[in-house]
Design a protein around this motif. Structure first.
Motif, mmCIF file in Angstrom:
data_model
loop_
_atom_site.group_PDB
_atom_site.id
_atom_site.type_symbol
_atom_site.label_atom_id
_atom_site.label_comp_id
_atom_site.label_asym_id
_atom_site.label_seq_id
_atom_site.Cartn_x
_atom_site.Cartn_y
_atom_site.Cartn_z
ATOM 1 N N UNK A 245 0.000 53.281 100.763
ATOM 2 C CA UNK A 245 -0.508 52.650 99.542
ATOM 3 C C UNK A 245 -1.009 53.698 98.555
ATOM 4 N N UNK A 246 -1.070 53.298 97.292
ATOM 5 C CA UNK A 246 -1.523 54.201 96.234
ATOM 6 C C UNK A 246 -2.961 54.652 96.467
ATOM 7 N N UNK A 247 -3.790 53.736 96.926
ATOM 8 C CA UNK A 247 -5.195 54.080 97.180
ATOM 9 C C UNK A 247 -5.292 55.173 98.239
ATOM 10 N N UNK A 248 -4.493 55.048 99.298
ATOM 11 C CA UNK A 248 -4.518 56.049 100.375
ATOM 12 C C UNK A 248 -3.985 57.383 99.867
ATOM 13 N N UNK A 249 -2.928 57.356 99.052
ATOM 14 C CA UNK A 249 -2.363 58.596 98.510
ATOM 15 C C UNK A 249 -3.399 59.347 97.690
ATOM 16 N N UNK A 250 -4.098 58.634 96.811
ATOM 17 C CA UNK A 250 -5.118 59.280 95.982
ATOM 18 C C UNK A 250 -6.265 59.798 96.850
ATOM 19 N N UNK A 251 -6.649 59.014 97.867
ATOM 20 C CA UNK A 251 -7.682 59.483 98.797
ATOM 21 C C UNK A 251 -7.265 60.755 99.517
ATOM 22 N N UNK A 252 -5.998 60.826 99.907
ATOM 23 C CA UNK A 252 -5.491 62.041 100.559
ATOM 24 C C UNK A 252 -5.546 63.228 99.613
ATOM 25 N N UNK A 253 -5.171 63.012 98.351
ATOM 26 C CA UNK A 253 -5.217 64.101 97.373
ATOM 27 C C UNK A 253 -6.635 64.612 97.171
ATOM 28 N N UNK A 254 -7.572 63.673 97.067
ATOM 29 C CA UNK A 254 -8.971 64.062 96.870
ATOM 30 C C UNK A 254 -9.476 64.878 98.056
ATOM 31 N N UNK A 255 -9.114 64.445 99.267
ATOM 32 C CA UNK A 255 -9.550 65.162 100.460
ATOM 33 C C UNK A 255 -8.879 66.525 100.580
ATOM 34 N N UNK A 256 -7.587 66.596 100.292
ATOM 35 C CA UNK A 256 -6.864 67.853 100.437
ATOM 36 C C UNK A 256 -7.339 68.909 99.452
ATOM 37 N N UNK A 257 -7.638 68.488 98.222
ATOM 38 C CA UNK A 257 -7.996 69.448 97.180
ATOM 39 C C UNK A 257 -9.504 69.565 96.966
ATOM 40 N N UNK A 258 -10.275 68.999 97.851
ATOM 41 C CA UNK A 258 -11.730 69.166 97.772
ATOM 42 C C UNK A 258 -12.087 70.641 97.958
ATOM 43 N N UNK A 259 -12.814 71.260 97.006
ATOM 44 C CA UNK A 259 -13.093 72.701 97.108
ATOM 45 C C UNK A 259 -13.883 73.088 98.344
ATOM 46 N N UNK A 260 -14.678 72.179 98.879
ATOM 47 C CA UNK A 260 -15.557 72.526 100.001
ATOM 48 C C UNK A 260 -14.975 72.104 101.350
ATOM 49 N N UNK A 261 -14.512 70.884 101.443
ATOM 50 C CA UNK A 261 -14.103 70.343 102.742
ATOM 51 C C UNK A 261 -12.602 70.102 102.862
ATOM 52 N N UNK A 262 -11.843 70.239 101.783
ATOM 53 C CA UNK A 262 -10.413 69.970 101.826
ATOM 54 C C UNK A 262 -9.621 71.060 102.522
ATOM 55 N N UNK A 263 -8.419 70.701 102.980
ATOM 56 C CA UNK A 263 -7.572 71.660 103.692
ATOM 57 C C UNK A 263 -7.182 72.826 102.789
ATOM 58 N N UNK A 264 -6.767 72.528 101.564
ATOM 59 C CA UNK A 264 -6.406 73.606 100.645
ATOM 60 C C UNK A 264 -7.630 74.411 100.221
ATOM 61 N N UNK A 265 -8.775 73.721 100.097
ATOM 62 C CA UNK A 265 -10.004 74.418 99.754
ATOM 63 C C UNK A 265 -10.410 75.409 100.832
#
Length: 306
Positions: free
Chosen positions: A123-143
């Protein structure tokens, strides 16, 4: 078909026409009957007076939108994001379909197809949630990876207006490339294998066979889909844009669909006439683009919607 021919055909195949009835009723109820409400774009809508009783004000709502200081920013944001989506996302499913069709290993091909289809069902909501988590500067995978490699904090992608379009478009490509390639894979499956065999005998390489056999076979399908996509070029997905919006990236993320929602539905605004006028303006642009592209396609190729 004349009336007499239609009557004869109906009497012979009335069961088939009966199957069409639910679809026709659905279209009439949810597509055509609501079009009568478009007239509020030309009125000062009042709940007490209703759609038909509200005062007619002509094109005042349209002038109000065109004179608004937000018009140019919202309009060009919509255009830029829409064309970015079209240019980036339209050719990639074609390339994926051609690559999969050319690959000899059936098991690997099926695995790639299954993996590429899966994101479509998120779902779109889950996709956006994944993006927020992945690109979080502190806790995200890319961060975390960025901090590990550079010993500094990753800039907040959702706080940078210039990063919004890239996040929106490429996450959409990841989600939809596999699903969009299905129709091209289906078209490629109908290509006569004797054409490839004859080309191999003549010494054609794999790339030459893709270029001169596979690609021309899916070109009519691609043309029709391009016309349809251009006809929806102003309809940037509301849900995903709205979920990705914040006060920091609003200068690039505010598009017509989100603005219509805020004008017409948010508490304290509720200007239905103004919102309808903006939506009608958006639809008319889509309609004009659809007609133009279809006429151009009909003139320069044999593929068109009508």
């Amino acid at each position: 078909m004349t009336s007499s021919n239609f009557k004869r055909d109906y009497l012979q195949n009335w069961q088939l026409y009966l199957f069409l009835l639910p679809s026709l009723l659905f279209i009439m109820i949810f597509a055509y009957i609501p079009m009568a409400g478009v007239q509020i774009a030309f009125k000062e809508y009042d709940f007490n007076l209703g759609v038909w009783g509200s005062e007619w004000i002509g094109f005042d709502n349209f002038r109000r939108f065109f004179d608004s200081y937000q018009f140019s920013a919202i309009f060009w944001n919509t255009i830029a994001l829409s064309f970015y989506v079209l240019v980036a996302s339209f050719p990639l499913p074609i390339i994926l379909a051609l690559l999969l069709n050319s690959f000899p290993g059936k098991r690997f091909k099926k695995w790639v197809q299954s993996v590429s289809y899966m994101p479509h069902f998120i779902s779109t909501v889950v996709i956006v949630g994944m993006l927020i988590q992945l690109f979080n500067p502190r806790t995200g995978a890319f961060g975390a990876l960025y901090t590990f490699l550079t010993d500094s904090m990753l800039p907040d992608a959702f706080g940078k207006p210039e990063a919004f379009r890239h996040l929106y478009v490429w996450s959409g490509i990841w989600q939809g490339i596999g699903w969009s390639s299905i129709i091209y894979i289906a078209a490629l499956s109908s290509v006569d294998e004797e054409l490839h065999e004859a080309a191999q005998i003549d010494g054609a390489s794999r790339f030459q066979r893709v270029r001169h056999i596979d690609f021309p076979s899916i070109l009519p399908t691609a043309t029709i889909l391009l016309i349809l996509n251009v006809g929806h070029i102003m309809d940037v997905g509301f849900e995903k844009v709205y979920l990705m919006q914040n006060d920091l990236n609003i200068s690039k993320s505010e598009v017509i669909s989100t603005y219509v929602y805020k004008v017409g539905m948010t508490i304290g605004s509720g200007d239905f006439s103004f919102a309808t006028a903006i939506g009608l303006f958006n639809s008319m642009i889509n309609f004009a683009l659809l007609i133009t592209v279809n006429l151009a396609s009909k003139k320069f190729s044999n593929s068109s919607l009508w």
